[in-house]
Motif scaffolding. Structure first.
Motif, mmCIF file in Angstrom:
data_model
loop_
_atom_site.group_PDB
_atom_site.id
_atom_site.type_symbol
_atom_site.label_atom_id
_atom_site.label_comp_id
_atom_site.label_asym_id
_atom_site.label_seq_id
_atom_site.Cartn_x
_atom_site.Cartn_y
_atom_site.Cartn_z
ATOM 1 N N MET A 83 -9.194 33.486 -6.666
ATOM 2 C CA MET A 83 -10.637 33.113 -6.108
ATOM 3 C C MET A 83 -11.490 33.033 -6.821
ATOM 4 O O MET A 83 -12.034 33.875 -7.339
ATOM 5 C CB MET A 83 -10.934 33.654 -4.754
ATOM 6 C CG MET A 83 -11.915 32.095 -4.299
ATOM 7 S SD MET A 83 -12.560 32.717 -2.573
ATOM 8 C CE MET A 83 -11.484 31.076 -1.330
ATOM 9 N N LYS A 84 -11.127 31.458 -7.088
ATOM 10 C CA LYS A 84 -12.678 31.083 -8.480
ATOM 11 C C LYS A 84 -13.934 31.500 -8.614
ATOM 12 O O LYS A 84 -14.379 31.369 -6.940
ATOM 13 C CB LYS A 84 -12.514 29.478 -8.926
ATOM 14 C CG LYS A 84 -10.661 29.726 -9.808
ATOM 15 C CD LYS A 84 -10.739 29.101 -10.915
ATOM 16 C CE LYS A 84 -9.275 27.863 -11.144
ATOM 17 N NZ LYS A 84 -8.266 29.150 -11.506
ATOM 18 N N PHE A 85 -14.699 31.034 -8.893
ATOM 19 C CA PHE A 85 -16.097 31.940 -8.981
ATOM 20 C C PHE A 85 -16.792 30.530 -7.870
ATOM 21 O O PHE A 85 -17.890 30.177 -7.461
ATOM 22 C CB PHE A 85 -17.182 32.087 -10.275
ATOM 23 C CG PHE A 85 -17.279 33.141 -10.798
ATOM 24 C CD1 PHE A 85 -17.063 33.898 -9.548
ATOM 25 C CD2 PHE A 85 -16.404 33.283 -11.576
ATOM 26 C CE1 PHE A 85 -17.141 35.584 -10.051
ATOM 27 C CE2 PHE A 85 -16.034 34.973 -12.446
ATOM 28 C CZ PHE A 85 -16.872 35.762 -11.017
ATOM 29 N N HIS A 86 -16.506 29.142 -8.305
ATOM 30 C CA HIS A 86 -16.856 27.568 -7.643
ATOM 31 C C HIS A 86 -16.517 27.818 -6.213
ATOM 32 O O HIS A 86 -17.110 27.167 -5.138
ATOM 33 C CB HIS A 86 -17.140 26.712 -8.211
ATOM 34 C CG HIS A 86 -15.683 26.130 -8.359
ATOM 35 N ND1 HIS A 86 -13.602 26.748 -9.238
ATOM 36 C CD2 HIS A 86 -14.781 25.595 -7.501
ATOM 37 C CE1 HIS A 86 -12.925 26.173 -9.480
ATOM 38 N NE2 HIS A 86 -12.766 25.287 -7.688
ATOM 39 N N GLN A 87 -15.069 27.979 -6.003
ATOM 40 C CA GLN A 87 -14.923 28.732 -4.509
ATOM 41 C C GLN A 87 -15.553 29.220 -3.159
ATOM 42 O O GLN A 87 -16.021 29.014 -2.494
ATOM 43 C CB GLN A 87 -13.458 28.624 -4.536
ATOM 44 C CG GLN A 87 -12.124 27.618 -5.589
ATOM 45 C CD GLN A 87 -11.054 28.498 -5.483
ATOM 46 O OE1 GLN A 87 -10.863 29.507 -5.749
ATOM 47 N NE2 GLN A 87 -9.703 27.635 -4.890
ATOM 48 N N LEU A 88 -16.026 30.510 -4.523
ATOM 49 C CA LEU A 88 -16.862 31.648 -4.052
ATOM 50 C C LEU A 88 -17.341 30.803 -3.164
ATOM 51 O O LEU A 88 -18.561 30.775 -1.732
ATOM 52 C CB LEU A 88 -17.134 33.261 -5.260
ATOM 53 C CG LEU A 88 -16.124 34.172 -4.299
ATOM 54 C CD1 LEU A 88 -16.255 34.889 -5.500
ATOM 55 C CD2 LEU A 88 -15.275 34.430 -2.702
ATOM 56 N N PHE A 89 -18.978 30.240 -4.439
ATOM 57 C CA PHE A 89 -20.270 29.855 -4.236
ATOM 58 C C PHE A 89 -19.621 28.414 -2.530
ATOM 59 O O PHE A 89 -20.828 28.982 -1.550
ATOM 60 C CB PHE A 89 -20.242 28.499 -5.505
ATOM 61 C CG PHE A 89 -22.148 28.501 -5.108
ATOM 62 C CD1 PHE A 89 -23.300 28.914 -5.369
ATOM 63 C CD2 PHE A 89 -22.108 26.889 -5.450
ATOM 64 C CE1 PHE A 89 -24.618 28.001 -5.342
ATOM 65 C CE2 PHE A 89 -22.844 26.225 -5.115
ATOM 66 C CZ PHE A 89 -23.866 27.147 -5.241
#
Length: 167
Positions: A1-7
């Motif tokens: 999972m990418k950081f922008h998805q986590l965010f």
């Protein structure tokens, strides 16, 4: 999972917030370090443009800053980075401990390592709120309390999606 998805998921998807407990610890720590870097950059920028009156508070500090000259900036950046790192990781650890207590009251199967990961991702909104409220002098102490309540609220919502404890 990418950081922008986590965010983005940290804002409005409590089920995913609970599922983030299964992420590798390295990814969670890197996510936390993004916020540490953000806090450091904002703090350093405010220091560089003279937003804070640090050196005017003490004549000794003012004299010392004139003595070391331009070295004050790299030293300030490193010092602010260390303080921000300490602040964020202590805050995550304290709220993970609170999450353990709340999880046991909710009769959920909680382990500190999983709750710590959830608390690290759940710190997104409270930390952004703390950074925002830091610009207003009125909210200095009550802003931390307000963002702490937000953090606990996010943890409670995420803990609802943790598995129930075995009887």
């Amino acid at each position: 999972m990418k950081f922008h998805q986590l965010f983005l998921a940290a804002f409005h998807e409590p089920k995913k917030l609970a599922a983030f407990r299964l992420l590798p610890i390295g990814r969670v720590i890197r996510y936390a370090f993004l916020f540490i870097l953000l806090m450091t950059l904002i703090s350093f920028t405010r220091f560089s443009v003279g937003d804070t009156d640090l050196f005017e508070a003490s004549p000794e500090l003012n004299e010392y800053s004139e003595t070391i000259g331009g070295l004050i900036y790299p030293m300030a950046f490193i010092f602010q980075f260390v303080i921000a790192t300490f602040y964020v990781f202590v805050r995550i650890s304290i709220f993970a401990a609170i999450g353990i207590w709340i999880g046991k009251l909710m009769k959920r199967r909680v382990e500190y390592r999983f709750v710590w990961r959830t608390a690290a991702i759940a710190i997104t909104v409270p930390l952004l709120l703390t950074i925002f409220l830091d610009f207003f002098q009125i909210w200095e102490t009550s802003g931390i309390i307000f963002s702490s309540l937000f953090h606990i609220g996010y943890l409670i919502i995420a803990l609802k999606y943790y598995p129930k404890a075995a009887k």
